[in-house]
Design an enzyme around this catalytic site. Structure first.
Site, PDB file in Angstrom:
ATOM      1  N   LYS A 111      49.624  37.507  46.185  1.00 23.27           N
ATOM      2  CA  LYS A 111      48.600  36.338  46.188  1.00 23.27           C
ATOM      3  C   LYS A 111      47.781  36.286  47.458  1.00 23.27           C
ATOM      4  CE  LYS A 111      47.158  33.229  43.320  1.00 23.27           C
ATOM      5  NZ  LYS A 111      47.563  33.113  42.146  1.00 23.27           N
ATOM      6  N   SER A 367      44.334  40.850  32.888  1.00 23.43           N
ATOM      7  CA  SER A 367      44.229  41.723  34.071  1.00 23.43           C
ATOM      8  C   SER A 367      44.913  43.082  34.026  1.00 23.43           C
ATOM      9  CB  SER A 367      44.741  41.094  35.268  1.00 23.43           C
ATOM     10  OG  SER A 367      43.579  40.186  35.884  1.00 23.43           O
TER      11      SER A 367
HETATM   12  N1  GLU Z   1      45.017  34.174  39.553  1.00 27.96           N
HETATM   13  C1  GLU Z   1      45.521  34.440  38.455  1.00 27.96           C
HETATM   14  C2  GLU Z   1      46.879  33.888  38.250  1.00 27.96           C
HETATM   15  O1  GLU Z   1      47.340  32.978  38.985  1.00 27.96           O
HETATM   16  C3  GLU Z   1      45.343  35.607  37.745  1.00 27.96           C
HETATM   17  C4  GLU Z   1      46.021  36.875  38.654  1.00 27.96           C
HETATM   18  C5  GLU Z   1      45.626  38.296  38.098  1.00 27.96           C
HETATM   19  O2  GLU Z   1      44.784  38.416  37.136  1.00 27.96           O
HETATM   20  O3  GLU Z   1      46.219  39.278  38.814  1.00 27.96           O
HETATM   21  O4  GLU Z   1      47.527  34.172  37.491  1.00 27.96           O
END
Ligand code: GLU
Length: 475
Positions: A111, A367
């Site tokens: 993250k 993704s």
């Molecule tokens: N921000 C999204 C999550 O917390 C997507 C993360 C991603 O697609 O890598 O799951």
């Protein structure tokens, strides 16, 4: 004491996830040290860099945390918010690890966060900050198609992902896989159809699956099915917005929508598309003609309803309001919206909590599809669409001959259609969410686990142990 700590009690957000992990660890027989390794954050990169905003130089605080390297690349969103801090980003990175394992997405969790308020900064300056952040990541080898792949999160979207890609490409020109260094890009920049709405649609699929299980519905005194269920959604960002639309279209009744400035309520149901139009025209959901305003937005969480969907930030349901929550089901569209104390209170009340590490995994699932598309350099469906249509046409001819009956033009259109990218992405997402739900439920039943969150953690930890074992790291 920070605002966060007030709500979560005496421990940090990361401790909250450790608590959930430890509850699950009771059902797993493996050496303690190995569990500690799974829990720990592998790499934390905290940076400060200067950016000239107007005439002033501002020092920007930012992070990228890679929680686990048991699978590579690492994967997870990038958020822009004034609440960003190391503890928060570490926790969200950990959640990504568990999330990816549950839905069989072969990534370690990560993250990122930049401590800025995107609503008060011009787009040009956000671009400057995003590009500088990306070059800092490149310098330390914290980004790349096989290393770590950011994506949108709270306060970011397609635009920021484009800037990340462009910066990466300009510093790594000639890298044929450069598109796969970030996901959530616009379609014209290598994005995949269906990514934008993926998290909200995943939330919808997950809750719909739960509502189809008789045993679960009877346990909270509800009928089977989603139609007619009364739903409250808190947060109308990308996730909440799309989830609300899918629930509304499926026949559920959205009785309240809550945003930062307040909430709106109509017990007969809100017309979601009209509310969104009102929001677009007025910059606020308040004063929607067919609803009542609720000034204190937190109070919306406490209204009588069947399903409550917190879709904004963490820790919104805490020990001080958990007892007043009347929902029978809570679907965690946001990451970490319920503190451990609140979790226990709600568990005792018999509320079904569908945990974040499963329910909001739709985003990272799609993704993954985008990353695969970028590495294969071809749009989904491009090779087989026409072929499928030709085969279907042949089938249809045979059926018409054998049955001596002509099929209507409308029916023909439906049957002949070859798969488009959006069809393949959505069916892949639907299948993933349905499978994930039943795997969690099976573990919950077979190990007699009290709630879905602990069962989801058990499933996830077991999968991580398995891949460490296959790597030869764990004995
Ligand atoms: N921000 C999204 C999550 O917390 C997507 C993360 C991603 O697609 O890598 O799951």
């Amino acid at each position: 004491m920070s605002k966060n700590q007030n709500k979560t009690g005496s421990y940090s957000f990361f401790n909250c996830i450790e608590k959930n992990f430890d509850k699950a660890a009771r059902f797993i027989s493996i050496e303690k040290g190995l569990l500690e390794q799974i829990k720990a954050c592998n790499s934390v990169y905290r940076m400060h860099f200067p950016v000239k905003i107007g005439k002033e130089v501002k020092v920007i605080e930012a992070y990228r945390v890679q929680h686990s390297h048991h699978k590579l690349p690492c994967k997870g969103g990038l958020r822009y918010s004034m609440k960003v801090n190391q503890d928060e980003i570490m926790t969200l990175a950990a959640l990504m690890t568990y999330k990816c394992a549950i839905v069989d997405v072969p990534f370690g969790g990560a993250k990122g966060g930049i401590k800025i308020d995107p609503q008060t900064i011009s787009s040009e300056n956000i671009e400057k900050i995003t590009r500088r952040y990306t070059s800092e990541l490149i310098k330390k080898n914290f980004i790349g198609p096989g290393i770590d792949v950011p994506a949108p999160d709270y306060g970011t979207g397609e635009k920021e992902m484009s800037w990340i890609f462009d910066t990466f490409l300009s510093l790594r020109s000639g890298d044929v896989d450069a598109l796969a260094c970030v996901t959530g890009k616009p379609i014209s920049q290598g994005g995949v159809r269906g990514r934008k709405e993926a998290t909200g649609l995943g939330v919808f699929y997950g809750i719909r699956e739960l509502c189809h299980v008789k045993e679960e519905m009877y346990s909270v005194g509800l009928d089977v099915g989603l139609v007619g269920k009364k739903i409250i959604i808190q947060g109308l960002g990308n996730v909440g917005y799309h989830a609300a639309s899918f629930f509304h279209e499926s026949g559920a009744i959205i009785i309240a929508l809550a945003e930062r400035e307040g909430a709106i309520y109509n017990k007969k149901g809100l017309n979601v598309s009209k509310v969104f139009l009102h929001l677009k025209n007025n910059g606020s959901i308040l004063n929607f003609p067919e609803a009542k305003n609720i000034e204190n937005t937190e109070k919306a969480l406490e209204l009588e309803c069947d399903i409550l969907i917190p879709a904004a930030l963490e820790n919104v349901i805490h020990k001080n309001n958990a007892n007043r929550i009347k929902a029978k089901i809570i679907g965690e569209a946001a990451n970490g919206p319920i503190t451990p104390e609140a979790d226990e209170i709600l568990d005792k009340k018999g509320v079904i909590i569908v945990p974040d590490i499963y329910l909001n995994a739709g985003g990272v699932t799609v993704s993954y599809f985008e990353w695969l598309k970028n590495l294969s350099h071809v749009r989904y469906g491009r090779m087989e669409k026409k072929f499928r249509e030709n085969v279907n046409a042949e089938f249809l001819k045979v059926i018409e001959t054998v049955c001596k009956k002509k099929i209507s033009i409308e029916e023909k259109k439906m049957i002949l259609r070859g798969p488009r990218e959006i069809d393949l992405v959505r069916s892949g997402l639907e299948d993933t969410m349905i499978n994930g739900f039943h795997k969690i439920r099976d573990i919950k039943k077979s190990l007699k686990i009290e709630n879905m969150r602990t069962a989801a953690f058990v499933l996830s930890i077991n999968k991580i142990i398995d891949s460490y074992e296959k790597l030869g790291i764990f004995p």
